[in-house]
Design an enzyme around this catalytic site. Structure first.
Site, mmCIF file in Angstrom:
data_model
loop_
_atom_site.group_PDB
_atom_site.id
_atom_site.type_symbol
_atom_site.label_atom_id
_atom_site.label_comp_id
_atom_site.label_asym_id
_atom_site.label_seq_id
_atom_site.Cartn_x
_atom_site.Cartn_y
_atom_site.Cartn_z
ATOM 1 N N ASP A 107 27.456 24.536 26.612
ATOM 2 C CA ASP A 107 27.053 23.844 27.653
ATOM 3 C C ASP A 107 27.384 22.550 27.740
ATOM 4 O O ASP A 107 26.731 21.577 26.852
ATOM 5 C CB ASP A 107 25.576 24.291 27.936
ATOM 6 C CG ASP A 107 25.112 24.224 29.459
ATOM 7 O OD1 ASP A 107 25.956 23.492 30.215
ATOM 8 O OD2 ASP A 107 24.034 24.689 29.492
ATOM 9 N N TYR A 132 21.550 17.498 25.535
ATOM 10 C CA TYR A 132 21.050 18.896 26.140
ATOM 11 C C TYR A 132 21.044 19.885 25.050
ATOM 12 O O TYR A 132 22.000 20.243 24.411
ATOM 13 C CB TYR A 132 21.918 19.247 27.257
ATOM 14 C CG TYR A 132 21.469 20.785 27.793
ATOM 15 C CD1 TYR A 132 20.456 20.747 28.686
ATOM 16 C CD2 TYR A 132 22.287 21.735 27.539
ATOM 17 C CE1 TYR A 132 20.014 21.784 28.989
ATOM 18 C CE2 TYR A 132 21.926 22.868 27.884
ATOM 19 C CZ TYR A 132 20.677 23.145 28.642
ATOM 20 O OH TYR A 132 20.350 24.203 29.263
ATOM 21 N N HIS A 151 20.995 30.926 22.001
ATOM 22 C CA HIS A 151 21.456 29.538 22.019
ATOM 23 C C HIS A 151 20.943 28.896 20.284
ATOM 24 O O HIS A 151 19.952 28.935 19.964
ATOM 25 C CB HIS A 151 20.301 28.879 22.807
ATOM 26 C CG HIS A 151 20.380 29.244 24.158
ATOM 27 N ND1 HIS A 151 19.228 28.569 25.002
ATOM 28 C CD2 HIS A 151 21.386 29.765 24.942
ATOM 29 C CE1 HIS A 151 19.657 29.078 26.405
ATOM 30 N NE2 HIS A 151 20.836 29.672 26.171
ATOM 31 N N ARG A 185 26.001 30.243 22.029
ATOM 32 C CA ARG A 185 25.960 28.858 22.401
ATOM 33 C C ARG A 185 25.678 27.953 21.594
ATOM 34 O O ARG A 185 24.751 27.883 20.780
ATOM 35 C CB ARG A 185 25.371 28.749 23.777
ATOM 36 C CG ARG A 185 25.661 27.681 24.471
ATOM 37 C CD ARG A 185 24.755 27.362 25.409
ATOM 38 N NE ARG A 185 23.560 26.770 25.087
ATOM 39 C CZ ARG A 185 22.531 26.254 25.893
ATOM 40 N NH1 ARG A 185 22.459 26.705 27.221
ATOM 41 N NH2 ARG A 185 21.308 25.880 25.420
ATOM 42 N N HIS A 223 26.456 20.944 30.643
ATOM 43 C CA HIS A 223 25.466 20.520 31.292
ATOM 44 C C HIS A 223 25.731 19.662 32.564
ATOM 45 O O HIS A 223 24.859 18.318 32.351
ATOM 46 C CB HIS A 223 24.079 20.203 30.592
ATOM 47 C CG HIS A 223 22.936 20.799 30.959
ATOM 48 N ND1 HIS A 223 22.082 19.975 31.676
ATOM 49 C CD2 HIS A 223 22.542 21.933 31.173
ATOM 50 C CE1 HIS A 223 20.935 20.890 32.274
ATOM 51 N NE2 HIS A 223 21.016 22.046 31.925
ATOM 52 N N HIS A 276 22.834 32.892 34.369
ATOM 53 C CA HIS A 276 21.615 32.122 33.768
ATOM 54 C C HIS A 276 20.703 33.061 33.539
ATOM 55 O O HIS A 276 20.400 33.871 34.288
ATOM 56 C CB HIS A 276 21.428 30.999 34.861
ATOM 57 C CG HIS A 276 20.181 30.126 34.497
ATOM 58 N ND1 HIS A 276 20.214 29.319 33.471
ATOM 59 C CD2 HIS A 276 19.032 29.772 34.851
ATOM 60 C CE1 HIS A 276 19.419 28.600 33.253
ATOM 61 N NE2 HIS A 276 18.339 28.876 33.975
ATOM 62 N N GLU A 313 30.826 25.418 29.840
ATOM 63 C CA GLU A 313 29.655 25.781 30.941
ATOM 64 C C GLU A 313 29.378 24.252 31.630
ATOM 65 O O GLU A 313 29.238 23.336 30.999
ATOM 66 C CB GLU A 313 28.325 26.262 30.476
ATOM 67 C CG GLU A 313 27.285 26.777 31.664
ATOM 68 C CD GLU A 313 26.004 27.270 31.063
ATOM 69 O OE1 GLU A 313 26.107 27.754 29.729
ATOM 70 O OE2 GLU A 313 24.927 26.847 31.407
ATOM 71 N N GLU A 369 23.106 35.400 29.679
ATOM 72 C CA GLU A 369 22.385 34.568 28.959
ATOM 73 C C GLU A 369 21.079 35.059 28.652
ATOM 74 O O GLU A 369 20.352 35.759 29.404
ATOM 75 C CB GLU A 369 22.124 33.161 29.620
ATOM 76 C CG GLU A 369 21.323 32.123 28.824
ATOM 77 C CD GLU A 369 21.376 30.760 29.381
ATOM 78 O OE1 GLU A 369 21.289 30.873 30.696
ATOM 79 O OE2 GLU A 369 21.303 29.642 28.837
ATOM 80 N N GLU A 381 24.694 28.089 37.795
ATOM 81 C CA GLU A 381 23.045 28.348 37.662
ATOM 82 C C GLU A 381 22.490 27.446 38.559
ATOM 83 O O GLU A 381 21.421 27.858 39.013
ATOM 84 C CB GLU A 381 22.851 27.994 35.950
ATOM 85 C CG GLU A 381 22.802 26.560 36.072
ATOM 86 C CD GLU A 381 22.287 26.208 34.434
ATOM 87 O OE1 GLU A 381 22.881 27.253 33.372
ATOM 88 O OE2 GLU A 381 21.799 25.575 34.015
ATOM 89 N N ARG A 421 27.756 31.806 37.471
ATOM 90 C CA ARG A 421 26.364 32.101 36.862
ATOM 91 C C ARG A 421 25.230 31.974 37.527
ATOM 92 O O ARG A 421 24.272 31.706 37.313
ATOM 93 C CB ARG A 421 26.392 30.865 35.709
ATOM 94 C CG ARG A 421 27.077 30.992 34.611
ATOM 95 C CD ARG A 421 26.971 29.865 33.452
ATOM 96 N NE ARG A 421 25.820 29.313 33.206
ATOM 97 C CZ ARG A 421 24.828 29.897 32.780
ATOM 98 N NH1 ARG A 421 24.923 30.930 32.150
ATOM 99 N NH2 ARG A 421 23.532 29.448 32.400
ATOM 100 N N TRP A 473 21.204 15.289 34.341
ATOM 101 C CA TRP A 473 20.861 15.726 33.217
ATOM 102 C C TRP A 473 21.462 17.089 33.217
ATOM 103 O O TRP A 473 21.633 17.930 32.261
ATOM 104 C CB TRP A 473 19.252 15.834 33.529
ATOM 105 C CG TRP A 473 18.582 16.393 32.188
ATOM 106 C CD1 TRP A 473 18.463 15.732 30.818
ATOM 107 C CD2 TRP A 473 18.096 17.676 31.917
ATOM 108 N NE1 TRP A 473 18.122 16.795 29.973
ATOM 109 C CE2 TRP A 473 17.813 18.007 30.548
ATOM 110 C CE3 TRP A 473 17.987 18.826 32.724
ATOM 111 C CZ2 TRP A 473 17.358 19.093 29.867
ATOM 112 C CZ3 TRP A 473 17.468 20.038 32.207
ATOM 113 C CH2 TRP A 473 17.309 20.028 30.694
HETATM 114 MG MG MG Z 1 23.205 26.031 31.371
#
Ligand code: MG
Length: 402
Positions: A210, A160, A123, A148, A212, A312, A236, A339, A262, A283, A402
């Site tokens: 992502d 995010y 990340h 990512r 999100h 995830h 994602e 991930e 996820e 995921r 979120w």
């Molecule tokens: Mg994610």
């Protein structure tokens, strides 16, 4: 016949909250399962302690499939993250026990090695494009082959996936942090920093992003189309995943690969996504999708439709889940990517794991079972702390995803 003699549920916060199940057999073999559901940890701890533990004692730990069916069908109330996380904890612990009894790492029980190592993505993030580029450079120097990228959207509060300091931890103490969100500002800004990453570093590594869950299907379609020249490994969670049909619209407009799952907990939650080939990567994880037994079932369905895996693996999953994921990833034919966020030092004082990072990949190790030990004495130093994930609000004050 060996029997499950003891089932203990531990709740501790070594760096963040984790719920851990430990089964002990009449032969003295122990198995670990992760039961962590970020922000709702005690619901799963109660599900296990109050409703599942009494059902486990005296059962034969060898009968993993039968125990899975008993817990899933026997409850009458099926699916959902709390139930499936509890079932996962039991299932994972039973695979750990079976490996230890056989003297084999779990990936061997799943059919053996399909690959040398498990490709992971890290990340990178920044408070602006310049700091994101510095962070991408840092992860490339650490040997990551997939990264990512997330940057804070100007004037839209906390976006995010943007780290403050050295550790990314969105779950806040006390009540949820409420964060402002502007879809318009995100759609204008995010493509520019993804392009900046490609301009600066080229195409010799995988780039992921992502969303999100924050876009509508048509917004996600527009975003995917806009970033096609960045050749993302995936976008994602472009839109909330419970509406599987929404992904058809995204698919009709863009060749940017899509990853989702996820927050999904059963094969029924991804059935249409997979069988209608609406996604490229699924995921779902060991801990939230019913354990190794059920995840393998999802991945086998996915393999029939050229959908690959991309579990995830943020630090809200304990090292038990990470190890279980790496064993599954090592064995399945349709593995895509895993991930990976390294756990903080406090977490690794409580969980000792054989999983090793080397040259952009994770390796499961060859210890029998999952190769993870839980130090309950060390865990006592880190009592549970109530924490919540943030809530997003649009600029007019209404609640957003979120
Ligand atoms: Mg994610």
């Amino acid at each position: 016949m060996s029997k499950i003699e003891r089932a203990e549920v531990f709740v501790a916060s070594p760096g963040r909250n984790f719920v851990t199940l430990r089964l002990t057999t009449s032969d003295g073999v122990t198995g670990l399962g992760d039961a962590t559901l970020n922000g709702r940890e005690l619901a799963v701890a109660s599900y296990l302690r109050d409703h599942v533990v009494p059902l486990l004692v005296d059962r034969d730990p060898a009968n993993i499939e039968d125990i899975w069916q008993y817990l899933y069908r026997g409850a009458y109330w099926r699916r959902g993250p709390v139930t499936m996380t509890a079932v996962a904890a039991v299932d994972t612990a039973l695979w750990d026990i079976k490996g230890k009894v056989a003297g084999l790492p779990v990936y061997q029980l799943l059919g053996g090695r399909s690959r040398d190592g498990v490709l992971v993505y890290s990340h990178a993030s920044g408070t602006d494009t310049a700091s994101l580029l510095d962070d991408v450079a840092r992860f490339r120097d650490l040997g990551y082959k997939a990264i990512r990228a997330q940057a804070a959207v100007p004037d839209a509060g906390a976006s995010y996936g943007v780290r403050k300091g050295t550790v990314y931890e969105p779950a806040a103490h006390s009540l949820p942090d409420e964060q402002p969100w502007s879809t318009e500002a995100y759609l204008d800004f995010a493509p520019t920093y993804l392009e900046a990453v490609r301009d600066r570093f080229g195409f010799g590594f995988h780039l992921l992003h992502d969303v999100h869950h924050r876009l509508t299907p048509i917004e996600a379609a527009r975003f995917g189309k806009r970033v096609e020249d960045c050749r993302l490994f995936w976008m994602e969670d472009p839109t909330p995943a419970e509406n599987q049909e929404a992904f058809r619209l995204i698919r009709q407009h863009t060749t940017t690969p899509v990853a989702v799952g996820e927050t999904l907990s059963s094969i029924w939650d991804v059935q249409h996504l997979i069988t209608e080939q609406l996604i490229d990567y699924v995921r779902t994880t060991v801990v939230h999708a019913g354990g190794i037994t059920h995840l393998r079932r999802i991945f086998d369905l996915a393999a029939l439709y050229q959908v690959r895996t991309g579990s995830h693996g943020a630090t809200d999953l304990s090292p038990v889940t990470l190890a279980a994921a790496v064993h599954v990833d090592t064995a399945v034919p349709n593995f895509g990517i895993q991930e990976y966020m390294p756990h903080v030092a406090e977490t690794m004082e409580v969980f000792r794991s054989e999983v090793r990072f080397e040259d952009g990949m994770l390796h499961a190790g060859d210890e029998p079972g999952l190769g993870v030990e839980y130090d309950e004495k060390a865990a006592e130093r880190f009592p549970y702390e109530p924490r919540y994930l943030p809530v997003a609000r649009r600029l007019d004050g209404s609640v957003h995803d979120w």
